[in-house]
Motif scaffolding. Structure first.
Motif, PDB file in Angstrom:
ATOM      1  N   VAL A  52       0.818  -1.208   0.000  1.00 28.24           N
ATOM      2  CA  VAL A  52       0.000   0.000   0.000  1.00 28.24           C
ATOM      3  C   VAL A  52       0.853   1.260   0.000  1.00 28.24           C
ATOM      4  O   VAL A  52       0.550   2.226  -0.674  1.00 28.24           O
ATOM      5  CB  VAL A  52      -0.946   0.016   1.226  1.00 28.24           C
ATOM      6  CG1 VAL A  52      -1.497   1.398   1.460  1.00 28.24           C
ATOM      7  CG2 VAL A  52      -2.083  -0.982   1.045  1.00 28.24           C
ATOM      8  N   MET A  53       1.948   1.228   0.741  1.00 32.39           N
ATOM      9  CA  MET A  53       2.660   2.487   0.973  1.00 32.39           C
ATOM     10  C   MET A  53       4.141   2.229   1.231  1.00 32.39           C
ATOM     11  O   MET A  53       4.504   1.216   1.825  1.00 32.39           O
ATOM     12  CB  MET A  53       2.014   3.181   2.176  1.00 32.39           C
ATOM     13  CG  MET A  53       2.561   4.549   2.502  1.00 32.39           C
ATOM     14  SD  MET A  53       3.749   4.487   3.856  1.00 32.39           S
ATOM     15  CE  MET A  53       2.625   4.421   5.264  1.00 32.39           C
ATOM     16  N   VAL A  54       4.953   3.133   0.742  1.00 29.57           N
ATOM     17  CA  VAL A  54       6.381   3.110   1.066  1.00 29.57           C
ATOM     18  C   VAL A  54       6.661   4.269   2.009  1.00 29.57           C
ATOM     19  O   VAL A  54       6.274   5.403   1.745  1.00 29.57           O
ATOM     20  CB  VAL A  54       7.265   3.228  -0.192  1.00 29.57           C
ATOM     21  CG1 VAL A  54       8.702   3.489   0.203  1.00 29.57           C
ATOM     22  CG2 VAL A  54       7.152   1.963  -1.029  1.00 29.57           C
ATOM     23  N   GLU A  55       7.315   3.948   3.098  1.00 30.91           N
ATOM     24  CA  GLU A  55       7.533   4.911   4.170  1.00 30.91           C
ATOM     25  C   GLU A  55       9.029   5.194   4.311  1.00 30.91           C
ATOM     26  O   GLU A  55       9.814   4.267   4.504  1.00 30.91           O
ATOM     27  CB  GLU A  55       6.971   4.307   5.464  1.00 30.91           C
ATOM     28  CG  GLU A  55       7.166   5.121   6.718  1.00 30.91           C
ATOM     29  CD  GLU A  55       6.667   4.341   7.925  1.00 30.91           C
ATOM     30  OE1 GLU A  55       5.580   4.657   8.428  1.00 30.91           O
ATOM     31  OE2 GLU A  55       7.348   3.388   8.349  1.00 30.91           O
ATOM     32  N   ARG A  56       9.382   6.458   4.185  1.00 31.45           N
ATOM     33  CA  ARG A  56      10.765   6.863   4.415  1.00 31.45           C
ATOM     34  C   ARG A  56      10.791   7.735   5.665  1.00 31.45           C
ATOM     35  O   ARG A  56      10.360   8.884   5.619  1.00 31.45           O
ATOM     36  CB  ARG A  56      11.309   7.652   3.230  1.00 31.45           C
ATOM     37  CG  ARG A  56      11.523   6.845   1.960  1.00 31.45           C
ATOM     38  CD  ARG A  56      11.876   7.752   0.814  1.00 31.45           C
ATOM     39  NE  ARG A  56      12.164   7.008  -0.423  1.00 31.45           N
ATOM     40  CZ  ARG A  56      11.232   6.530  -1.232  1.00 31.45           C
ATOM     41  NH1 ARG A  56       9.948   6.735  -0.944  1.00 31.45           N
ATOM     42  NH2 ARG A  56      11.564   5.857  -2.311  1.00 31.45           N
ATOM     43  N   SER A  57      11.259   7.157   6.747  1.00 33.51           N
ATOM     44  CA  SER A  57      11.275   7.896   8.012  1.00 33.51           C
ATOM     45  C   SER A  57      12.692   8.281   8.372  1.00 33.51           C
ATOM     46  O   SER A  57      13.616   7.472   8.284  1.00 33.51           O
ATOM     47  CB  SER A  57      10.682   7.045   9.138  1.00 33.51           C
ATOM     48  OG  SER A  57       9.329   6.770   8.882  1.00 33.51           O
ATOM     49  N   LEU A  58      12.833   9.534   8.780  1.00 34.71           N
ATOM     50  CA  LEU A  58      14.139  10.061   9.149  1.00 34.71           C
ATOM     51  C   LEU A  58      14.098  10.429  10.631  1.00 34.71           C
ATOM     52  O   LEU A  58      13.197  11.158  11.062  1.00 34.71           O
ATOM     53  CB  LEU A  58      14.431  11.296   8.304  1.00 34.71           C
ATOM     54  CG  LEU A  58      15.878  11.610   7.976  1.00 34.71           C
ATOM     55  CD1 LEU A  58      16.442  10.520   7.061  1.00 34.71           C
ATOM     56  CD2 LEU A  58      15.953  12.958   7.294  1.00 34.71           C
ATOM     57  N   TYR A  59      15.058   9.881  11.389  1.00 40.31           N
ATOM     58  CA  TYR A  59      15.093  10.155  12.817  1.00 40.31           C
ATOM     59  C   TYR A  59      16.411  10.789  13.218  1.00 40.31           C
ATOM     60  O   TYR A  59      17.456  10.428  12.672  1.00 40.31           O
ATOM     61  CB  TYR A  59      14.918   8.866  13.619  1.00 40.31           C
ATOM     62  CG  TYR A  59      13.643   8.101  13.336  1.00 40.31           C
ATOM     63  CD1 TYR A  59      12.457   8.438  13.969  1.00 40.31           C
ATOM     64  CD2 TYR A  59      13.639   7.032  12.442  1.00 40.31           C
ATOM     65  CE1 TYR A  59      11.286   7.732  13.719  1.00 40.31           C
ATOM     66  CE2 TYR A  59      12.480   6.316  12.185  1.00 40.31           C
ATOM     67  CZ  TYR A  59      11.314   6.674  12.826  1.00 40.31           C
ATOM     68  OH  TYR A  59      10.167   5.983  12.571  1.00 40.31           O
ATOM     69  N   PRO A  60      16.369  11.680  14.177  1.00 40.45           N
ATOM     70  CA  PRO A  60      17.636  12.148  14.753  1.00 40.45           C
ATOM     71  C   PRO A  60      18.312  10.980  15.472  1.00 40.45           C
ATOM     72  O   PRO A  60      17.642  10.019  15.858  1.00 40.45           O
ATOM     73  CB  PRO A  60      17.213  13.243  15.736  1.00 40.45           C
ATOM     74  CG  PRO A  60      15.754  13.018  15.997  1.00 40.45           C
ATOM     75  CD  PRO A  60      15.210  12.339  14.790  1.00 40.45           C
ATOM     76  N   ALA A  61      19.609  11.073  15.639  1.00 40.87           N
ATOM     77  CA  ALA A  61      20.390   9.954  16.172  1.00 40.87           C
ATOM     78  C   ALA A  61      19.810   9.407  17.466  1.00 40.87           C
ATOM     79  O   ALA A  61      19.722   8.191  17.654  1.00 40.87           O
ATOM     80  CB  ALA A  61      21.845  10.387  16.372  1.00 40.87           C
ATOM     81  N   ARG A  62      19.410  10.321  18.327  1.00 40.85           N
ATOM     82  CA  ARG A  62      18.887   9.927  19.639  1.00 40.85           C
ATOM     83  C   ARG A  62      17.735   8.932  19.492  1.00 40.85           C
ATOM     84  O   ARG A  62      17.682   7.904  20.147  1.00 40.85           O
ATOM     85  CB  ARG A  62      18.405  11.193  20.348  1.00 40.85           C
ATOM     86  CG  ARG A  62      17.804  11.010  21.701  1.00 40.85           C
ATOM     87  CD  ARG A  62      17.282  12.348  22.234  1.00 40.85           C
ATOM     88  NE  ARG A  62      15.849  12.550  22.026  1.00 40.85           N
ATOM     89  CZ  ARG A  62      15.320  13.260  21.039  1.00 40.85           C
ATOM     90  NH1 ARG A  62      16.100  13.830  20.154  1.00 40.85           N
ATOM     91  NH2 ARG A  62      14.020  13.393  20.947  1.00 40.85           N
ATOM     92  N   VAL A  63      16.791   9.263  18.585  1.00 49.82           N
ATOM     93  CA  VAL A  63      15.636   8.398  18.368  1.00 49.82           C
ATOM     94  C   VAL A  63      15.993   7.232  17.452  1.00 49.82           C
ATOM     95  O   VAL A  63      15.571   6.098  17.671  1.00 49.82           O
ATOM     96  CB  VAL A  63      14.465   9.201  17.761  1.00 49.82           C
ATOM     97  CG1 VAL A  63      13.261   8.313  17.524  1.00 49.82           C
ATOM     98  CG2 VAL A  63      14.120  10.372  18.669  1.00 49.82           C
ATOM     99  N   VAL A 103      10.960  14.883  16.288  1.00 53.52           N
ATOM    100  CA  VAL A 103      11.343  13.504  16.569  1.00 53.52           C
ATOM    101  C   VAL A 103      11.307  12.630  15.325  1.00 53.52           C
ATOM    102  O   VAL A 103      11.871  11.544  15.308  1.00 53.52           O
ATOM    103  CB  VAL A 103      10.419  12.872  17.641  1.00 53.52           C
ATOM    104  CG1 VAL A 103      10.687  13.496  19.003  1.00 53.52           C
ATOM    105  CG2 VAL A 103       8.958  13.044  17.270  1.00 53.52           C
ATOM    106  N   GLU A 104      10.627  13.107  14.276  1.00 57.37           N
ATOM    107  CA  GLU A 104      10.556  12.300  13.060  1.00 57.37           C
ATOM    108  C   GLU A 104      10.236  13.182  11.871  1.00 57.37           C
ATOM    109  O   GLU A 104       9.486  14.154  11.981  1.00 57.37           O
ATOM    110  CB  GLU A 104       9.479  11.212  13.196  1.00 57.37           C
ATOM    111  CG  GLU A 104       9.392  10.272  12.006  1.00 57.37           C
ATOM    112  CD  GLU A 104       8.102   9.456  11.971  1.00 57.37           C
ATOM    113  OE1 GLU A 104       8.150   8.311  11.536  1.00 57.37           O
ATOM    114  OE2 GLU A 104       7.057   9.993  12.377  1.00 57.37           O
ATOM    115  N   TRP A 105      10.811  12.849  10.732  1.00 56.09           N
ATOM    116  CA  TRP A 105      10.374  13.445   9.489  1.00 56.09           C
ATOM    117  C   TRP A 105      10.163  12.305   8.525  1.00 56.09           C
ATOM    118  O   TRP A 105      11.027  11.442   8.370  1.00 56.09           O
ATOM    119  CB  TRP A 105      11.404  14.437   8.940  1.00 56.09           C
ATOM    120  CG  TRP A 105      10.850  15.221   7.804  1.00 56.09           C
ATOM    121  CD1 TRP A 105      10.151  16.382   7.891  1.00 56.09           C
ATOM    122  CD2 TRP A 105      10.925  14.897   6.418  1.00 56.09           C
ATOM    123  NE1 TRP A 105       9.774  16.801   6.653  1.00 56.09           N
ATOM    124  CE2 TRP A 105      10.224  15.907   5.720  1.00 56.09           C
ATOM    125  CE3 TRP A 105      11.482  13.862   5.689  1.00 56.09           C
ATOM    126  CZ2 TRP A 105      10.085  15.903   4.331  1.00 56.09           C
ATOM    127  CZ3 TRP A 105      11.345  13.850   4.312  1.00 56.09           C
ATOM    128  CH2 TRP A 105      10.660  14.872   3.642  1.00 56.09           C
TER     129      TRP A 105
END
Lengths: 261, 261
Positions: free
Chosen positions: B144-155, B223-225
């Motif tokens: 259904v969907m492709v998810e590209r999540s970017l997190y800062p190092a901490r998370v 916390v997320e992009w």
DNA sequence: AAGTGGTCTAGACCACGCC
DNA sequence: GCGTGGTCTAGACCACTTC
């Protein structure tokens, strides 16, 4: 204790409380970041039950004015107090707010019986008379969106009588006493039919960004159902939400549509 | 009668009722335009109080599934699967709420310096370390969907340590103390790149519905992009909004001064 | 432990739409 | 008149945060 429903002007308690709290916040009584009194205290102060206070606070939260998190006091949020609502409803106002010149070209007005789906959206019986208004919307003369607005006969009759060069139908309707207070939006994709292709000057089958919108007056009576189809790259929809509130806006993207990253 | 708050898995009654009603509607038990049973009847049927039924119906209403007007029964507003912003929902929770089985397949995790744009979105300095997580999301096994999540190092460090079969990264992060409270969404179109095409099993260049999202914690720290790309026809986004009650609610007669208090 | 907001109940009356 | 959803109350317990 007995509630007094038959107040002189039938003012609703939770609305009254919400309004007073909103004024207090705007007046600076509660600064940005300040903690609101607990619900129990507010209930006592305003002489209503905690349930009513919660109802009022839910309104403020949904306006993005206060936070709400279990275990911690509610805090006041800063930020735009403006009504993003009028912008969102009216293509005209939105265009002006981004410094563009909105335009419109009326394609046709059709008066016909409502199809079952349409009747459902407008809260009418199938076959009831509706007005379909098809318009091309432009920004600085460039085609951007095709708008299919469906009105119940009561409202449609007003629209049909507007001069063809009226840019903002919404504003015109407001002056005729038609109120737009609530809207539900659905955003997905659609493909250009022959009307879209002709007006937007694109090939049939071109993919478009579609927004369908159901708008009601304060009593919950539907006043408009609209399907808007945007050329790709001309617009993006933006939503902000914090826990339980959301504010919709549009964002214009000048220039070309850049394919994905 | 006593409520049983300490349910085994702490399921919320109003959510449970809302989910069951939603399933019933989607299953066609209540057709588009059909009338829902009165609140009292539903309360009896589900064994909860009317207040809880109203809470559940408020959720469905804000999802654009049912109408609500005083004096008349609620009616069902047909429509496709829609993801509402009424609550800050993860893909997993949303899928469950519509009665689908969410799934995910981790494609890769990349640890690298943030590009300027990404650094800006996450409030980091350019070059700061971020984690990119690329996942395929499925409903009942269907892509259904492709998810590209970017997190800062901490998370991101937390995410990288999750077992690959964890379905909901969001839930996992919450248990590690990472809070998601605010989000800004942008919705527009994109075209499938090679990763999208491979995972979604579609041709490259296929048009997709794109949602980009920036999520912050209560303090406003990003916390997320994430950039999510949906196959057309699998999803629609819904938003509800309404005029601030005080702004247009009370009308002043001409000639009077602006209402201060 | 204390205090907060979140959920829930079981009643009640009111405004509105429809018959 | 009757049934509907909208508002309101006065309690209660729960989950969470903070001290």
């Amino acid at each position: 204790m007995r509630q007094e429903h038959g107040s002189p002007d039938s003012e609703l308690r939770y609305r009254r409380v919400a309004a007073e709290l909103r004024e207090a916040i705007i007046a600076g009584e509660y600064a940005t970041g300040a903690k609101l009194p607990p619900e129990g205290t507010l209930a006592e102060r305003y002489g209503v039950s905690r349930g009513t206070i919660r109802h009022a606070l839910a309104v403020l939260r949904s306006d993005g004015l206060v936070t709400s998190r279990r275990g911690t006091p509610r805090t006041v949020l800063g930020g735009p107090r403006a009504q993003s609502f009028s912008e969102l409803l009216s293509f005209t106002n939105w265009a002006r707010s981004i410094g563009e010149t909105p335009g419109g070209r009326l394609d046709r007005v059709v008066r016909r019986p409502a199809e079952p789906f349409e009747a459902g959206q407008l809260g009418l019986e199938p076959g009831a008379e509706v007005y379909l208004v098809l318009r091309l919307r432009t920004l600085s003369g460039e085609p951007v969106m095709v708008e299919r607005s469906l009105y119940p006969a009561r409202v449609g009759a007003l629209v049909a009588e507007l001069p063809p060069d009226v840019v903002s139908h919404t504003e015109a309707l407001v002056t005729h006493g038609v109120l737009f207070t609530d809207a539900d939006h659905t955003i997905d994709l659609a493909w250009a039919d022959s009307d879209d292709a002709r007006l937007l000057e694109c090939p049939p089958g071109q993919v478009l960004l579609r927004e369908r919108r159901r708008t009601t007056d304060p009593a919950g009576v539907p006043v408009e159902w609209s399907e808007d189809r945007y050329l790709p790259g001309t617009i993006a929809f933006t939503v902000h939400n914090s826990v339980a509130t959301s504010t919709l806006g549009r964002r214009h993207r000048p220039g070309t549509a850049t394919p994905g990253a």
